[in-house]
Motif scaffolding. Structure first.
Motif, PDB file in Angstrom:
ATOM      1  N   PRO A  18      28.562  68.248   8.658  1.00 23.80           N
ATOM      2  CA  PRO A  18      28.414  68.843   9.991  1.00 23.80           C
ATOM      3  C   PRO A  18      28.284  67.823  11.112  1.00 23.80           C
ATOM      4  O   PRO A  18      28.315  68.184  12.287  1.00 23.80           O
ATOM      5  N   ARG A  21      29.985  67.666  14.903  1.00 28.49           N
ATOM      6  CA  ARG A  21      30.460  69.021  15.177  1.00 28.49           C
ATOM      7  C   ARG A  21      31.904  69.201  14.723  1.00 28.49           C
ATOM      8  O   ARG A  21      32.767  69.664  15.477  1.00 28.49           O
ATOM      9  N   LEU A  23      34.920  70.859  12.322  1.00 27.69           N
ATOM     10  CA  LEU A  23      35.386  71.965  11.499  1.00 27.69           C
ATOM     11  C   LEU A  23      36.499  71.425  10.605  1.00 27.69           C
ATOM     12  O   LEU A  23      37.281  70.566  11.011  1.00 27.69           O
ATOM     13  N   VAL A 166      30.281  77.432  12.193  1.00 30.08           N
ATOM     14  CA  VAL A 166      29.364  76.392  12.668  1.00 30.08           C
ATOM     15  C   VAL A 166      29.845  75.048  12.136  1.00 30.08           C
ATOM     16  O   VAL A 166      30.727  74.970  11.270  1.00 30.08           O
ATOM     17  N   ALA A 167      29.291  73.984  12.672  1.00 27.11           N
ATOM     18  CA  ALA A 167      29.718  72.642  12.292  1.00 27.11           C
ATOM     19  C   ALA A 167      29.631  72.460  10.782  1.00 27.11           C
ATOM     20  O   ALA A 167      28.657  72.869  10.142  1.00 27.11           O
ATOM     21  N   GLU A 169      31.789  73.775   8.633  1.00 23.48           N
ATOM     22  CA  GLU A 169      32.463  74.841   7.886  1.00 23.48           C
ATOM     23  C   GLU A 169      33.822  74.360   7.366  1.00 23.48           C
ATOM     24  O   GLU A 169      34.579  73.694   8.062  1.00 23.48           O
ATOM     25  N   TRP A 191      37.614  76.714  20.236  1.00 25.80           N
ATOM     26  CA  TRP A 191      36.736  75.850  19.454  1.00 25.80           C
ATOM     27  C   TRP A 191      36.637  74.456  20.058  1.00 25.80           C
ATOM     28  O   TRP A 191      35.563  73.838  20.047  1.00 25.80           O
ATOM     29  N   THR A 192      37.737  73.959  20.612  1.00 22.85           N
ATOM     30  CA  THR A 192      37.690  72.665  21.280  1.00 22.85           C
ATOM     31  C   THR A 192      36.757  72.726  22.485  1.00 22.85           C
ATOM     32  O   THR A 192      35.934  71.825  22.711  1.00 22.85           O
ATOM     33  N   GLY A 195      33.221  72.294  21.770  1.00 18.52           N
ATOM     34  CA  GLY A 195      32.775  70.976  21.358  1.00 18.52           C
ATOM     35  C   GLY A 195      33.107  70.589  19.934  1.00 18.52           C
ATOM     36  O   GLY A 195      32.623  69.561  19.442  1.00 18.52           O
ATOM     37  N   PHE A 196      33.952  71.373  19.258  1.00 17.62           N
ATOM     38  CA  PHE A 196      34.309  71.054  17.874  1.00 17.62           C
ATOM     39  C   PHE A 196      35.489  70.086  17.824  1.00 17.62           C
ATOM     40  O   PHE A 196      36.383  70.113  18.672  1.00 17.62           O
ATOM     41  N   SER A 197      35.491  69.267  16.781  1.00 22.97           N
ATOM     42  CA  SER A 197      36.667  68.479  16.409  1.00 22.97           C
ATOM     43  C   SER A 197      37.184  69.030  15.084  1.00 22.97           C
ATOM     44  O   SER A 197      36.516  69.823  14.418  1.00 22.97           O
TER      45      SER A 197
END
Length: 221
Positions: A18, A21, A23, A166-167, A169, A191-192, A195-197
């Motif tokens: 995780p 952050r 995915l 969530v981070a 996954e 999702w971007t 804040g997800f990568s």
């Protein structure tokens, strides 16, 4: 998935790291000449790396798409050679399905033993014990997109918004139709913005980590 999560990470992977952050997008059943190019275009546009659990006979049909996956930083995984019902096969036949596909994939990424995800998620006790004895990894998922259902993509997007990942996954999707593409055209941007990568799963540690003989070792994102 909850029961699998109790097993050691070295044997069964369900979640990713995780930190940062991240995915982990994973796609089963490809490559497919009708859908994979558009999916790869979409991932590239969002600077997203993913893991593709490939069916060996499809690799044989579409080697150029597999090479593109490697060249663009994605990770290759093993999803058997013919996508059979594994619980209907002897252990010897199951291992043959896996070994043939490992050899095919090694010609692209130089990895001797790939992460393995059983077709339909079904794995036999003999195969599980075989993998455990060799410290080999079975890779599942922690978040099911349900993209294999016949539901309209809009309904599946709404479901994922209601229960967002969530981070860390590991997200299960499929590369044999247009549903995943339609969903990700909307969700990747959301999702971007959240804040997800998007990372490829790391190569699982194996007893024998040497590159396959004669195949170049390449890295994935």
């Amino acid at each position: 998935m909850q029961v699998l999560g109790w097993l050691p990470e070295k044997l069964v992977s369900v979640r990713g790291d995780p930190a940062g952050r991240a995915l982990y997008l994973t796609f089963d059943d490809g490559p497919d000449s009708s859908w994979t190019p558009a999916l790869l275009d979409l991932l590239r546009a969002h600077e997203a790396c993913a893991s593709f659990f490939l069916v060996g006979r499809n690799v044989e049909r579409h080697p150029g798409l597999v090479q593109r996956m490697v060249d663009e930083g994605h990770r290759l995984g093993n999803h058997s050679h013919t996508h059979p019902q594994f619980n209907h096969l002897s252990l010897a036949r199951q291992l043959e399905e896996i070994d043939v596909t490992d050899r095919l994939l090694a010609g692209f990424d130089g990895v001797r033993r790939h992460r393995f995800r059983p077709p339909r998620g079904v794995v036999s006790l003999p195969l599980t014990l075989h993998f455990a004895a060799r410290r080999r990894n079975l890779t599942y998922w922690s978040y099911n997109s349900m993209d294999y259902l016949k539901s309209p993509p809009e309904e599946l997007i709404a479901r994922m918004r209601a229960m967002p990942p969530v981070a860390g996954e590991v997200i299960l999707m499929h590369d044999d139709g247009g549903c995943a593409i339609q969903m990700l055209e909307t969700l990747l941007g959301e999702w971007t913005d959240a804040g997800f990568s998007f990372r490829a799963l790391p190569q699982a540690r194996q007893l024998d980590e040497r590159p396959a003989h004669g195949a170049p070792a390449r890295s994935a994102g």
